[in-house]
Scaffold this motif. Structure first.
Motif, PDB file in Angstrom:
ATOM      1  N   ARG A 184       7.036  48.565  -9.212  1.00 27.29           N
ATOM      2  CA  ARG A 184       6.858  49.544 -10.280  1.00 27.29           C
ATOM      3  C   ARG A 184       5.372  49.813 -10.491  1.00 27.29           C
ATOM      4  O   ARG A 184       4.529  48.956 -10.257  1.00 27.29           O
ATOM      5  N   ARG A 185       5.061  51.039 -10.959  1.00 16.44           N
ATOM      6  CA  ARG A 185       3.666  51.443 -11.155  1.00 16.44           C
ATOM      7  C   ARG A 185       3.460  51.957 -12.576  1.00 16.44           C
ATOM      8  O   ARG A 185       4.335  52.661 -13.106  1.00 16.44           O
ATOM      9  N   PRO A 186       2.319  51.649 -13.155  1.00 19.39           N
ATOM     10  CA  PRO A 186       1.331  50.707 -12.617  1.00 19.39           C
ATOM     11  C   PRO A 186       1.856  49.271 -12.691  1.00 19.39           C
ATOM     12  O   PRO A 186       2.625  48.931 -13.589  1.00 19.39           O
ATOM     13  N   ALA A 187       1.421  48.449 -11.769  1.00 21.18           N
ATOM     14  CA  ALA A 187       1.762  47.033 -11.812  1.00 21.18           C
ATOM     15  C   ALA A 187       0.895  46.364 -12.870  1.00 21.18           C
ATOM     16  O   ALA A 187      -0.308  46.624 -12.946  1.00 21.18           O
ATOM     17  N   PHE A 188       1.505  45.494 -13.684  1.00 20.23           N
ATOM     18  CA  PHE A 188       0.709  44.839 -14.725  1.00 20.23           C
ATOM     19  C   PHE A 188       1.354  43.514 -15.125  1.00 20.23           C
ATOM     20  O   PHE A 188       2.539  43.257 -14.885  1.00 20.23           O
ATOM     21  N   VAL A 242       3.705  36.971 -20.341  1.00 16.51           N
ATOM     22  CA  VAL A 242       4.602  37.228 -21.468  1.00 16.51           C
ATOM     23  C   VAL A 242       5.147  38.644 -21.442  1.00 16.51           C
ATOM     24  O   VAL A 242       6.145  38.956 -22.113  1.00 16.51           O
ATOM     25  N   GLU A 243       4.503  39.501 -20.677  1.00 15.89           N
ATOM     26  CA  GLU A 243       4.956  40.883 -20.497  1.00 15.89           C
ATOM     27  C   GLU A 243       4.451  41.356 -19.154  1.00 15.89           C
ATOM     28  O   GLU A 243       3.313  41.067 -18.767  1.00 15.89           O
ATOM     29  N   GLY A 244       5.269  42.105 -18.408  1.00 15.48           N
ATOM     30  CA  GLY A 244       4.825  42.592 -17.111  1.00 15.48           C
ATOM     31  C   GLY A 244       5.980  43.004 -16.228  1.00 15.48           C
ATOM     32  O   GLY A 244       7.149  42.917 -16.609  1.00 15.48           O
ATOM     33  N   TYR A 302       7.325  33.983  -0.591  1.00 18.81           N
ATOM     34  CA  TYR A 302       5.869  33.869  -0.463  1.00 18.81           C
ATOM     35  C   TYR A 302       5.286  32.675  -1.221  1.00 18.81           C
ATOM     36  O   TYR A 302       4.075  32.613  -1.446  1.00 18.81           O
ATOM     37  N   GLY A 303       6.132  31.719  -1.591  1.00 21.15           N
ATOM     38  CA  GLY A 303       5.642  30.503  -2.223  1.00 21.15           C
ATOM     39  C   GLY A 303       6.068  30.371  -3.671  1.00 21.15           C
ATOM     40  O   GLY A 303       6.105  31.367  -4.411  1.00 21.15           O
ATOM     41  N   ALA A 304       6.395  29.139  -4.071  1.00 20.86           N
ATOM     42  CA  ALA A 304       6.786  28.877  -5.459  1.00 20.86           C
ATOM     43  C   ALA A 304       5.591  29.071  -6.388  1.00 20.86           C
ATOM     44  O   ALA A 304       4.463  28.691  -6.079  1.00 20.86           O
ATOM     45  N   GLY A 305       5.847  29.685  -7.526  1.00 19.88           N
ATOM     46  CA  GLY A 305       4.794  29.910  -8.506  1.00 19.88           C
ATOM     47  C   GLY A 305       3.898  31.095  -8.209  1.00 19.88           C
ATOM     48  O   GLY A 305       2.928  31.325  -8.940  1.00 19.88           O
ATOM     49  N   VAL A 306       4.205  31.858  -7.173  1.00 18.35           N
ATOM     50  CA  VAL A 306       3.401  33.023  -6.794  1.00 18.35           C
ATOM     51  C   VAL A 306       4.102  34.287  -7.277  1.00 18.35           C
ATOM     52  O   VAL A 306       5.331  34.401  -7.187  1.00 18.35           O
ATOM     53  N   VAL A 307       3.319  35.230  -7.817  1.00 16.29           N
ATOM     54  CA  VAL A 307       3.885  36.527  -8.194  1.00 16.29           C
ATOM     55  C   VAL A 307       3.444  37.572  -7.172  1.00 16.29           C
ATOM     56  O   VAL A 307       2.321  37.534  -6.656  1.00 16.29           O
ATOM     57  N   ILE A 308       4.366  38.509  -6.893  1.00 16.54           N
ATOM     58  CA  ILE A 308       4.092  39.573  -5.924  1.00 16.54           C
ATOM     59  C   ILE A 308       4.429  40.912  -6.564  1.00 16.54           C
ATOM     60  O   ILE A 308       4.904  40.976  -7.713  1.00 16.54           O
ATOM     61  N   ASP A 309       4.232  41.965  -5.829  1.00 20.39           N
ATOM     62  CA  ASP A 309       4.516  43.305  -6.323  1.00 20.39           C
ATOM     63  C   ASP A 309       5.997  43.449  -6.667  1.00 20.39           C
ATOM     64  O   ASP A 309       6.877  43.078  -5.894  1.00 20.39           O
ATOM     65  N   GLY A 310       6.248  44.016  -7.826  1.00 25.46           N
ATOM     66  CA  GLY A 310       7.626  44.237  -8.255  1.00 25.46           C
ATOM     67  C   GLY A 310       8.132  45.627  -7.970  1.00 25.46           C
ATOM     68  O   GLY A 310       9.281  45.950  -8.286  1.00 25.46           O
ATOM     69  N   LEU A 354     -16.616  33.907 -24.581  1.00 29.45           N
ATOM     70  CA  LEU A 354     -15.334  33.822 -25.278  1.00 29.45           C
ATOM     71  C   LEU A 354     -15.480  32.972 -26.529  1.00 29.45           C
ATOM     72  O   LEU A 354     -16.199  31.968 -26.527  1.00 29.45           O
ATOM     73  N   SER A 355     -14.776  33.369 -27.572  1.00 28.75           N
ATOM     74  CA  SER A 355     -14.748  32.580 -28.802  1.00 28.75           C
ATOM     75  C   SER A 355     -13.534  31.666 -28.798  1.00 28.75           C
ATOM     76  O   SER A 355     -12.537  31.926 -28.110  1.00 28.75           O
ATOM     77  N   GLN A 356     -13.619  30.613 -29.549  1.00 31.93           N
ATOM     78  CA  GLN A 356     -12.498  29.693 -29.677  1.00 31.93           C
ATOM     79  C   GLN A 356     -11.317  30.406 -30.309  1.00 31.93           C
ATOM     80  O   GLN A 356     -11.465  31.205 -31.228  1.00 31.93           O
ATOM     81  N   GLY A 357     -10.113  30.142 -29.792  1.00 28.40           N
ATOM     82  CA  GLY A 357      -8.917  30.733 -30.378  1.00 28.40           C
ATOM     83  C   GLY A 357      -8.081  31.498 -29.373  1.00 28.40           C
ATOM     84  O   GLY A 357      -8.195  31.323 -28.158  1.00 28.40           O
ATOM     85  N   GLU A 358      -7.229  32.383 -29.896  1.00 26.16           N
ATOM     86  CA  GLU A 358      -6.255  33.113 -29.077  1.00 26.16           C
ATOM     87  C   GLU A 358      -6.855  34.389 -28.484  1.00 26.16           C
ATOM     88  O   GLU A 358      -7.640  35.078 -29.136  1.00 26.16           O
ATOM     89  N   HIS A 359      -6.445  34.679 -27.234  1.00 28.75           N
ATOM     90  CA  HIS A 359      -6.900  35.890 -26.545  1.00 28.75           C
ATOM     91  C   HIS A 359      -5.765  36.445 -25.697  1.00 28.75           C
ATOM     92  O   HIS A 359      -4.834  35.726 -25.326  1.00 28.75           O
ATOM     93  N   LEU A 360      -5.892  37.745 -25.359  1.00 24.48           N
ATOM     94  CA  LEU A 360      -4.954  38.410 -24.451  1.00 24.48           C
ATOM     95  C   LEU A 360      -5.673  38.742 -23.147  1.00 24.48           C
ATOM     96  O   LEU A 360      -6.728  39.388 -23.146  1.00 24.48           O
ATOM     97  N   PHE A 361      -5.094  38.295 -22.057  1.00 20.15           N
ATOM     98  CA  PHE A 361      -5.627  38.563 -20.719  1.00 20.15           C
ATOM     99  C   PHE A 361      -4.607  39.433 -19.983  1.00 20.15           C
ATOM    100  O   PHE A 361      -3.408  39.148 -20.003  1.00 20.15           O
ATOM    101  N   ARG A 362      -5.106  40.486 -19.336  1.00 15.96           N
ATOM    102  CA  ARG A 362      -4.203  41.464 -18.704  1.00 15.96           C
ATOM    103  C   ARG A 362      -4.747  41.884 -17.347  1.00 15.96           C
ATOM    104  O   ARG A 362      -5.969  41.995 -17.159  1.00 15.96           O
ATOM    105  N   LEU A 363      -3.846  42.108 -16.413  1.00 14.78           N
ATOM    106  CA  LEU A 363      -4.214  42.697 -15.128  1.00 14.78           C
ATOM    107  C   LEU A 363      -3.423  43.977 -14.933  1.00 14.78           C
ATOM    108  O   LEU A 363      -2.250  44.070 -15.313  1.00 14.78           O
ATOM    109  N   ASP A 364      -4.090  44.981 -14.357  1.00 13.05           N
ATOM    110  CA  ASP A 364      -3.488  46.290 -14.093  1.00 13.05           C
ATOM    111  C   ASP A 364      -3.856  46.722 -12.680  1.00 13.05           C
ATOM    112  O   ASP A 364      -5.005  46.542 -12.252  1.00 13.05           O
TER     113      ASP A 364
END
Length: 204
Positions: free
Chosen positions: A103-107, A82-84, A93-101, A170-180
């Motif tokens: 920019r730094r930091p990559a996230f 949703v953001e990155g 490199y394949g459909a549905g795959v994300v690669i380096d864009g 993890l608890s039931q419900g909404e969460h935010l997952f992030r990679l940096d």
């Protein structure tokens, strides 16, 4: 002297003094055997017993490892952030795959809904010709560093599935997952959160 006798209110005359009382008719016999009919209360007693058991006996919850099921895992496609700033299309490199864009930091940030509370195993599928470590965060807390091992190349045929976190509560419900990543990230296909042990939430 004798008092005068008054007729009954129903209109029937009282028996004369000294007369023999008339016998009342016996109750009609039951058609099935000649005995008087007796109400059958077995059904009523059975119903009341079941209701008492439901009300008085509390439910027993046993926490056990779960068999695989459709609501026992959450799959996050890497391109659905949703953001990155990763590149999710216009590459070879394949459909549905994300690669380096570039920019730094990559996230990348993902929202997810967990169907149940419990312990989850987190895995990912990626490809990398060299080590490209990435920090993973859940709701702002760092949970792991992953992808320090190369898979032998950058294409879908080089992809490998690895477990990045064996036990994550993890608890039931909404969460935010992030990679940096301070440097370029690997080529990412998906992340999977698989429920391995369900947890009952406390009441109230």
């Amino acid at each position: 002297t004798c008092m005068d006798r008054q007729p009954a209110s129903s209109g029937e005359s009282l028996p004369e003094p000294g007369a023999t009382p008339t016998a009342q008719p016996a109750p009609a016999a039951a058609a099935n055997g000649g005995a008087a009919a007796v109400p059958d209360r077995r059904g009523w007693l059975f119903t009341m017993t079941i209701l008492a058991l439901v009300v008085l006996i509390p439910p027993v919850v046993v926490l056990l490892p779960l068999a695989p099921g459709r609501d026992d895992e959450v799959l996050i496609e890497a391109e659905n952030y949703v953001e990155g700033n990763l590149m999710r299309q216009d590459h070879a490199y394949g459909a549905g795959v994300v690669i380096d864009g570039g920019r730094r930091p990559a996230f990348a940030v993902y929202t997810m809904h967990m169907p149940r509370s419990g312990e989850y195993e987190v895995s990912a599928r990626y490809a990398a010709g060299m080590a490209r470590p990435v920090n993973l965060f859940l709701d702002g807390t760092r949970i792991a560093q992953a992808f320090s091992e190369p898979t032998g190349g950058w294409y879908p045929a080089d992809q490998r599935v690895v477990v990045v976190k064996r036990h994550l509560s993890l608890s039931q419900g909404e969460h935010l997952f992030r990679l940096d990543a301070d440097g370029p990230p690997p080529h990412l296909d998906w992340f999977r959160f698989r429920l391995v042990r369900e947890r009952e939430e406390p009441a109230g």
